[in-house]
Design a protein around this motif. Structure first.
Motif, PDB file in Angstrom:
ATOM      1  N   THR A  20     -89.457 -25.742 -31.455  1.00  0.00           N
ATOM      2  CA  THR A  20     -88.842 -25.594 -32.769  1.00  0.00           C
ATOM      3  C   THR A  20     -87.703 -24.602 -32.646  1.00  0.00           C
ATOM      4  O   THR A  20     -87.905 -23.466 -32.197  1.00  0.00           O
ATOM      5  CB  THR A  20     -89.867 -25.114 -33.815  1.00  0.00           C
ATOM      6  OG1 THR A  20     -90.945 -26.050 -33.867  1.00  0.00           O
ATOM      7  CG2 THR A  20     -89.232 -25.006 -35.193  1.00  0.00           C
ATOM      8  N   LEU A  21     -86.523 -25.047 -33.028  1.00  0.00           N
ATOM      9  CA  LEU A  21     -85.340 -24.197 -32.998  1.00  0.00           C
ATOM     10  C   LEU A  21     -85.015 -23.790 -34.423  1.00  0.00           C
ATOM     11  O   LEU A  21     -85.115 -24.597 -35.341  1.00  0.00           O
ATOM     12  CB  LEU A  21     -84.157 -24.949 -32.386  1.00  0.00           C
ATOM     13  CG  LEU A  21     -84.385 -25.529 -30.989  1.00  0.00           C
ATOM     14  CD1 LEU A  21     -83.162 -26.320 -30.545  1.00  0.00           C
ATOM     15  CD2 LEU A  21     -84.692 -24.429 -30.001  1.00  0.00           C
ATOM     16  N   ALA A  22     -84.597 -22.538 -34.603  1.00  0.00           N
ATOM     17  CA  ALA A  22     -84.238 -22.034 -35.936  1.00  0.00           C
ATOM     18  C   ALA A  22     -82.987 -21.188 -35.820  1.00  0.00           C
ATOM     19  O   ALA A  22     -82.915 -20.294 -34.978  1.00  0.00           O
ATOM     20  CB  ALA A  22     -85.389 -21.213 -36.521  1.00  0.00           C
ATOM     21  N   GLY A  23     -82.020 -21.483 -36.651  1.00  0.00           N
ATOM     22  CA  GLY A  23     -80.773 -20.732 -36.647  1.00  0.00           C
ATOM     23  C   GLY A  23     -79.600 -21.652 -36.368  1.00  0.00           C
ATOM     24  O   GLY A  23     -79.577 -22.798 -36.808  1.00  0.00           O
ATOM     25  N   GLU A  24     -78.616 -21.127 -35.631  1.00  0.00           N
ATOM     26  CA  GLU A  24     -77.400 -21.871 -35.320  1.00  0.00           C
ATOM     27  C   GLU A  24     -77.320 -22.170 -33.825  1.00  0.00           C
ATOM     28  O   GLU A  24     -77.634 -21.317 -33.004  1.00  0.00           O
ATOM     29  CB  GLU A  24     -76.166 -21.077 -35.731  1.00  0.00           C
ATOM     30  CG  GLU A  24     -76.086 -20.823 -37.219  1.00  0.00           C
ATOM     31  CD  GLU A  24     -74.823 -20.084 -37.623  1.00  0.00           C
ATOM     32  OE1 GLU A  24     -73.993 -19.745 -36.744  1.00  0.00           O
ATOM     33  OE2 GLU A  24     -74.657 -19.843 -38.823  1.00  0.00           O
ATOM     34  N   ILE A  25     -76.890 -23.388 -33.524  1.00  0.00           N
ATOM     35  CA  ILE A  25     -76.677 -23.775 -32.130  1.00  0.00           C
ATOM     36  C   ILE A  25     -75.182 -24.010 -31.961  1.00  0.00           C
ATOM     37  O   ILE A  25     -74.617 -24.915 -32.579  1.00  0.00           O
ATOM     38  CB  ILE A  25     -77.472 -25.035 -31.758  1.00  0.00           C
ATOM     39  CG1 ILE A  25     -78.957 -24.849 -32.066  1.00  0.00           C
ATOM     40  CG2 ILE A  25     -77.264 -25.366 -30.283  1.00  0.00           C
ATOM     41  CD1 ILE A  25     -79.778 -26.109 -31.950  1.00  0.00           C
ATOM     42  N   ASP A  26     -74.560 -23.159 -31.160  1.00  0.00           N
ATOM     43  CA  ASP A  26     -73.129 -23.253 -30.936  1.00  0.00           C
ATOM     44  C   ASP A  26     -72.814 -22.819 -29.511  1.00  0.00           C
ATOM     45  O   ASP A  26     -73.722 -22.706 -28.676  1.00  0.00           O
ATOM     46  CB  ASP A  26     -72.365 -22.416 -31.968  1.00  0.00           C
ATOM     47  CG  ASP A  26     -72.783 -20.956 -31.999  1.00  0.00           C
ATOM     48  OD1 ASP A  26     -73.362 -20.468 -30.998  1.00  0.00           O
ATOM     49  OD2 ASP A  26     -72.535 -20.283 -33.013  1.00  0.00           O
ATOM     50  N   LEU A  27     -71.562 -22.558 -29.227  1.00  0.00           N
ATOM     51  CA  LEU A  27     -71.137 -22.205 -27.874  1.00  0.00           C
ATOM     52  C   LEU A  27     -71.882 -20.991 -27.329  1.00  0.00           C
ATOM     53  O   LEU A  27     -72.198 -20.931 -26.144  1.00  0.00           O
ATOM     54  CB  LEU A  27     -69.624 -21.942 -27.861  1.00  0.00           C
ATOM     55  CG  LEU A  27     -68.985 -21.666 -26.510  1.00  0.00           C
ATOM     56  CD1 LEU A  27     -69.164 -22.855 -25.578  1.00  0.00           C
ATOM     57  CD2 LEU A  27     -67.511 -21.349 -26.684  1.00  0.00           C
ATOM     58  N   GLU A  28     -72.210 -20.045 -28.188  1.00  0.00           N
ATOM     59  CA  GLU A  28     -72.883 -18.830 -27.742  1.00  0.00           C
ATOM     60  C   GLU A  28     -74.385 -18.998 -27.570  1.00  0.00           C
ATOM     61  O   GLU A  28     -74.986 -18.330 -26.737  1.00  0.00           O
ATOM     62  CB  GLU A  28     -72.593 -17.686 -28.710  1.00  0.00           C
ATOM     63  CG  GLU A  28     -71.129 -17.290 -28.718  1.00  0.00           C
ATOM     64  CD  GLU A  28     -70.824 -16.180 -29.704  1.00  0.00           C
ATOM     65  OE1 GLU A  28     -71.715 -15.814 -30.503  1.00  0.00           O
ATOM     66  OE2 GLU A  28     -69.691 -15.698 -29.683  1.00  0.00           O
ATOM     67  N   THR A  29     -75.004 -19.866 -28.353  1.00  0.00           N
ATOM     68  CA  THR A  29     -76.465 -19.995 -28.293  1.00  0.00           C
ATOM     69  C   THR A  29     -76.943 -21.238 -27.538  1.00  0.00           C
ATOM     70  O   THR A  29     -78.126 -21.330 -27.191  1.00  0.00           O
ATOM     71  CB  THR A  29     -77.078 -20.001 -29.711  1.00  0.00           C
ATOM     72  OG1 THR A  29     -76.517 -21.089 -30.461  1.00  0.00           O
ATOM     73  CG2 THR A  29     -76.814 -18.687 -30.427  1.00  0.00           C
ATOM     74  N   ALA A  30     -76.063 -22.185 -27.258  1.00  0.00           N
ATOM     75  CA  ALA A  30     -76.455 -23.400 -26.524  1.00  0.00           C
ATOM     76  C   ALA A  30     -77.083 -23.082 -25.166  1.00  0.00           C
ATOM     77  O   ALA A  30     -78.035 -23.765 -24.769  1.00  0.00           O
ATOM     78  CB  ALA A  30     -75.264 -24.345 -26.377  1.00  0.00           C
ATOM     79  N   PRO A  31     -76.604 -22.049 -24.432  1.00  0.00           N
ATOM     80  CA  PRO A  31     -77.275 -21.739 -23.169  1.00  0.00           C
ATOM     81  C   PRO A  31     -78.748 -21.349 -23.333  1.00  0.00           C
ATOM     82  O   PRO A  31     -79.560 -21.602 -22.443  1.00  0.00           O
ATOM     83  CB  PRO A  31     -76.450 -20.565 -22.606  1.00  0.00           C
ATOM     84  CG  PRO A  31     -75.095 -20.739 -23.213  1.00  0.00           C
ATOM     85  CD  PRO A  31     -75.365 -21.281 -24.590  1.00  0.00           C
ATOM     86  N   LEU A  32     -79.114 -20.761 -24.469  1.00  0.00           N
ATOM     87  CA  LEU A  32     -80.517 -20.448 -24.736  1.00  0.00           C
ATOM     88  C   LEU A  32     -81.341 -21.727 -24.862  1.00  0.00           C
ATOM     89  O   LEU A  32     -82.481 -21.795 -24.394  1.00  0.00           O
ATOM     90  CB  LEU A  32     -80.657 -19.614 -26.014  1.00  0.00           C
ATOM     91  CG  LEU A  32     -80.012 -18.238 -26.012  1.00  0.00           C
ATOM     92  CD1 LEU A  32     -80.068 -17.630 -27.406  1.00  0.00           C
ATOM     93  CD2 LEU A  32     -80.676 -17.341 -24.997  1.00  0.00           C
TER      94      LEU A  32
END
Length: 141
Positions: A20-32
């Motif tokens: 389950t992912l929560a928050g924003e997925i973008d250039l900075e968080t996609a590696p997580l």
């Protein structure tokens, strides 16, 4: 202005995991996202269900992370499936025509609102009666 965050929770049941992912997925968080999904594969998980219900935004960086993870999962003999994508990701999936790779839908068969239409043949998500445990959070700087 606070920096975007992404929480990643994982619940395993044998060789299947609900992420389950929560928050924003973008250039900075996609590696997580990539790291969490790769960890599942290295732990022997072969069926990955990714619940995006609490995701507020996902751009093409997130789509790329999911496509990469889906390819690696298929190469390992498994499957990755997204559930309840946010409108931003649903729009990108519609524009690119690659929803069939991540949503388990036939090619060219994307419902008008991906988050609102249940798939009657979708595999059931793991039981959520057991609380999810946060395995990775990101405060990107």
């Amino acid at each position: 202005m606070p920096l975007p965050q992404l929480a990643i929770n994982r619940h395993d049941r044998r060789k299947r995991a609900l992420i389950t992912l929560a928050g924003e997925i973008d250039l900075e968080t996609a590696p997580l996202v990539c790291a969490a999904l790769a960890r599942c594969l290295s732990d022997g998980i072969r069926v990955l269900d990714v619940d995006l219900t609490p995701v507020t935004f996902c751009d093409c960086s997130g789509l790329n992370a999911f496509l990469y993870a889906a390819q690696r999962t298929r190469e390992a003999g498994g499957t990755l499936r997204l559930h309840n994508p946010p409108p931003s990701l649903a729009h990108i999936l519609d524009l690119t025509g690659c929803g069939f790779l991540l949503l388990g839908l036939p090619l060219g068969h994307l419902p008008p609102s991906l988050g609102d239409v249940p798939d009657p043949v979708a595999p059931a998500l793991p039981d959520r009666s057991v609380p999810l445990v946060t395995v990775l959070t990101g405060d990107v700087r």
